[in-house]
Design a protein around this motif. Structure first.
Motif, mmCIF file in Angstrom:
data_model
loop_
_atom_site.group_PDB
_atom_site.id
_atom_site.type_symbol
_atom_site.label_atom_id
_atom_site.label_comp_id
_atom_site.label_asym_id
_atom_site.label_seq_id
_atom_site.Cartn_x
_atom_site.Cartn_y
_atom_site.Cartn_z
ATOM 1 N N CYS A 1 34.137 38.135 40.117
ATOM 2 C CA CYS A 1 34.870 36.921 39.791
ATOM 3 C C CYS A 1 36.361 37.234 39.711
ATOM 4 N N TYR A 2 37.161 36.481 40.481
ATOM 5 C CA TYR A 2 38.609 36.650 40.432
ATOM 6 C C TYR A 2 39.259 35.285 40.217
ATOM 7 N N THR A 3 40.569 35.260 40.100
ATOM 8 C CA THR A 3 41.279 34.019 39.817
ATOM 9 C C THR A 3 42.452 33.865 40.784
ATOM 10 N N LYS A 4 43.121 32.743 40.705
ATOM 11 C CA LYS A 4 44.364 32.585 41.449
ATOM 12 C C LYS A 4 45.392 33.562 40.877
ATOM 13 N N GLY A 5 46.323 33.990 41.724
ATOM 14 C CA GLY A 5 47.314 34.967 41.297
ATOM 15 C C GLY A 5 48.730 34.457 41.444
ATOM 16 N N GLN A 6 49.603 35.046 40.656
ATOM 17 C CA GLN A 6 51.016 34.650 40.693
ATOM 18 C C GLN A 6 51.888 35.893 40.606
ATOM 19 N N TYR A 7 52.943 35.935 41.449
ATOM 20 C CA TYR A 7 53.917 37.011 41.379
ATOM 21 C C TYR A 7 54.858 36.777 40.196
ATOM 22 N N PHE A 8 55.395 37.867 39.659
ATOM 23 C CA PHE A 8 56.436 37.727 38.653
ATOM 24 C C PHE A 8 57.402 38.895 38.733
ATOM 25 N N GLU A 9 58.508 38.791 38.087
ATOM 26 C CA GLU A 9 59.673 39.672 38.024
ATOM 27 C C GLU A 9 60.601 39.399 39.187
ATOM 28 N N LYS A 10 60.461 40.108 40.318
ATOM 29 C CA LYS A 10 61.372 39.904 41.439
ATOM 30 C C LYS A 10 61.126 38.553 42.108
ATOM 31 N N GLU A 11 59.864 38.137 42.154
ATOM 32 C CA GLU A 11 59.497 36.850 42.727
ATOM 33 C C GLU A 11 58.720 36.043 41.707
ATOM 34 N N SER A 12 58.776 34.747 41.842
ATOM 35 C CA SER A 12 57.997 33.855 40.976
ATOM 36 C C SER A 12 57.345 32.799 41.852
ATOM 37 N N SER A 13 56.229 33.158 42.433
ATOM 38 C CA SER A 13 55.527 32.269 43.348
ATOM 39 C C SER A 13 54.053 32.633 43.362
ATOM 40 N N GLU A 14 53.277 31.829 44.047
ATOM 41 C CA GLU A 14 51.845 32.092 44.121
ATOM 42 C C GLU A 14 51.563 33.283 45.026
ATOM 43 N N TRP A 15 50.678 34.168 44.567
ATOM 44 C CA TRP A 15 50.094 35.172 45.449
ATOM 45 C C TRP A 15 48.864 34.512 46.039
ATOM 46 N N TYR A 16 48.910 34.167 47.298
ATOM 47 C CA TYR A 16 47.848 33.355 47.880
ATOM 48 C C TYR A 16 46.553 34.151 47.971
ATOM 49 N N LEU A 17 45.584 33.771 47.173
ATOM 50 C CA LEU A 17 44.262 34.384 47.152
ATOM 51 C C LEU A 17 43.245 33.266 47.392
ATOM 52 N N PRO A 18 42.842 33.063 48.636
ATOM 53 C CA PRO A 18 41.980 31.916 48.944
ATOM 54 C C PRO A 18 40.570 32.082 48.400
ATOM 55 N N ASP A 19 39.810 30.999 48.444
ATOM 56 C CA ASP A 19 38.394 31.075 48.115
ATOM 57 C C ASP A 19 37.718 32.082 49.029
ATOM 58 N N PHE A 20 36.689 32.722 48.508
ATOM 59 C CA PHE A 20 35.996 33.752 49.266
ATOM 60 C C PHE A 20 35.182 33.143 50.406
ATOM 61 N N GLU A 21 35.379 33.685 51.599
ATOM 62 C CA GLU A 21 34.560 33.349 52.764
ATOM 63 C C GLU A 21 34.367 34.655 53.521
ATOM 64 N N VAL A 22 33.111 35.074 53.684
ATOM 65 C CA VAL A 22 32.834 36.458 54.067
ATOM 66 C C VAL A 22 33.466 36.857 55.392
ATOM 67 N N LYS A 23 33.449 36.003 56.401
ATOM 68 C CA LYS A 23 33.990 36.404 57.696
ATOM 69 C C LYS A 23 35.499 36.587 57.638
ATOM 70 N N ARG A 24 36.170 35.719 56.922
ATOM 71 C CA ARG A 24 37.615 35.877 56.747
ATOM 72 C C ARG A 24 37.916 37.114 55.904
ATOM 73 N N PHE A 25 37.103 37.329 54.873
ATOM 74 C CA PHE A 25 37.273 38.475 53.975
ATOM 75 C C PHE A 25 37.150 39.805 54.707
ATOM 76 N N LEU A 26 36.287 39.875 55.728
ATOM 77 C CA LEU A 26 36.089 41.132 56.447
ATOM 78 C C LEU A 26 37.308 41.543 57.261
ATOM 79 N N PHE A 27 38.249 40.630 57.459
ATOM 80 C CA PHE A 27 39.480 40.972 58.164
ATOM 81 C C PHE A 27 40.701 41.009 57.250
ATOM 82 N N ALA A 28 40.621 40.330 56.122
ATOM 83 C CA ALA A 28 41.753 40.326 55.188
ATOM 84 C C ALA A 28 41.218 40.161 53.770
#
Length: 278
Positions: free
Chosen positions: A114-141
């Motif tokens: 189980c993971y959650t959405k992520g956010q950058y902080f300090e140098k940047e303040s924006s979303e770390w894009y962590l999409p919903d899990f989909e196995v075929k996409r996950f196997l490449f990224a």
């Protein structure tokens, strides 16, 4: 003790960040946890003073420098919890992280990570894009950050972090866990905070300049988990076919005369990116 969560922090010269990290953990709404800090070759005195004066419950282990994978593996060896969470010494988690990820795991025994959405902080303040899990996409990224809640039993069955890898150790671990089945869940809330340091040469940022090593590690993961890739339609022959057809389509699509002209006149950078490779 059956629901104990072991939070494991691999530590290396993190004096400027560790208190912020530890405060975020000790401020959790879920209270049944232990914190294990594995010092990977940094000076001991600072950490010993920190334990005595501020964090008396901290479990502290010192070792010679062995790298992050070996350090995390040692943390799991020490851990007593049923569940494991890794938090790097310069990152932090929201106060409800443990409570909410734990509730997801106990709500469905099929969920292994189980993971959650992520956010950058300090140098940047924006979303770390962590999409919903989909196995075929996950196997490449990889879309699962290192700070995800998992079962200690699954970690051990997967033989922990592969210490031969220098990049993508977490991705390799997740694949090893999921090869035997199981589901992944992402909580759609920003509960994990990933530090981008101001220092451009920090360990957090330097990986983008190591293309050759990154490519080598990707290939090692593909070889190691070839059966899993093959199961999902990504055997070597299929990948070769996909790449060949993609390149043929791109060539056909972008050779339309008016698109090529528009790019040449108004988007020179785009024109060079596309046509210099055809």
């Amino acid at each position: 003790m059956n629901d104990l969560i072991s939070v494991i922090i691999p530590y290396y010269n993190g004096e400027d960040y560790i208190c912020e990290c530890l405060d975020s953990i000790y401020n959790q709404t879920f209270r049944n946890f232990e914190v294990i800090l594995v010092n990977d070759g940094s000076p001991k005195e600072f950490l010993e003073d920190l334990k005595v004066n501020k964090y008396p419950d901290l479990i502290l282990y010192h070792q010679e420098n062995k790298g992050q994978s070996a350090t995390r593996n040692k943390g799991v060896e020490i851990a007593k919890g049923k569940y494991i969470l890794f938090v790097d010494c310069d990152d932090k988690i929201a106060s409800t992280f443990l409570e909410k990820t734990y509730n997801i795991l106990i709500s469905n025994p099929k969920i292994k990570i189980c993971y959650t959405k992520g956010q950058y902080f300090e140098k940047e303040s924006s979303e770390w894009y962590l999409p919903d899990f989909e196995v075929k996409r996950f196997l490449f990224a990889n879309c699962i950050p290192i700070s995800a809640l998992l079962y200690r039993e699954d970690f051990i069955k997967a033989k922990g972090f592969d210490e031969n890898l220098t990049y993508f150790e977490d991705w390799d671990l997740w694949i090893s866990i999921l090869e035997d089945g199981g589901e992944v869940y992402r909580i759609p809330e920003y509960l994990f905070y990933y530090r981008i340091r101001h220092n451009a040469n920090s360990l957090t940022n330097i990986s983008t300049h190591q293309e050759d090593k990154i490519a080598q590690n990707r290939f090692l993961i593909y070889q190691k988990h070839y059966k899993f890739y093959e199961k999902h339609g990504f055997d070597f022959s299929n990948i070769s076919y996909i790449i060949l057809n993609r390149d043929q389509y791109k060539k056909k699509y972008f050779n339309v005369w008016y698109r090529k002209l528009i790019y040449k006149l108004f988007k020179q950078k785009k024109f060079n990116e596309i046509y210099s490779q055809l």
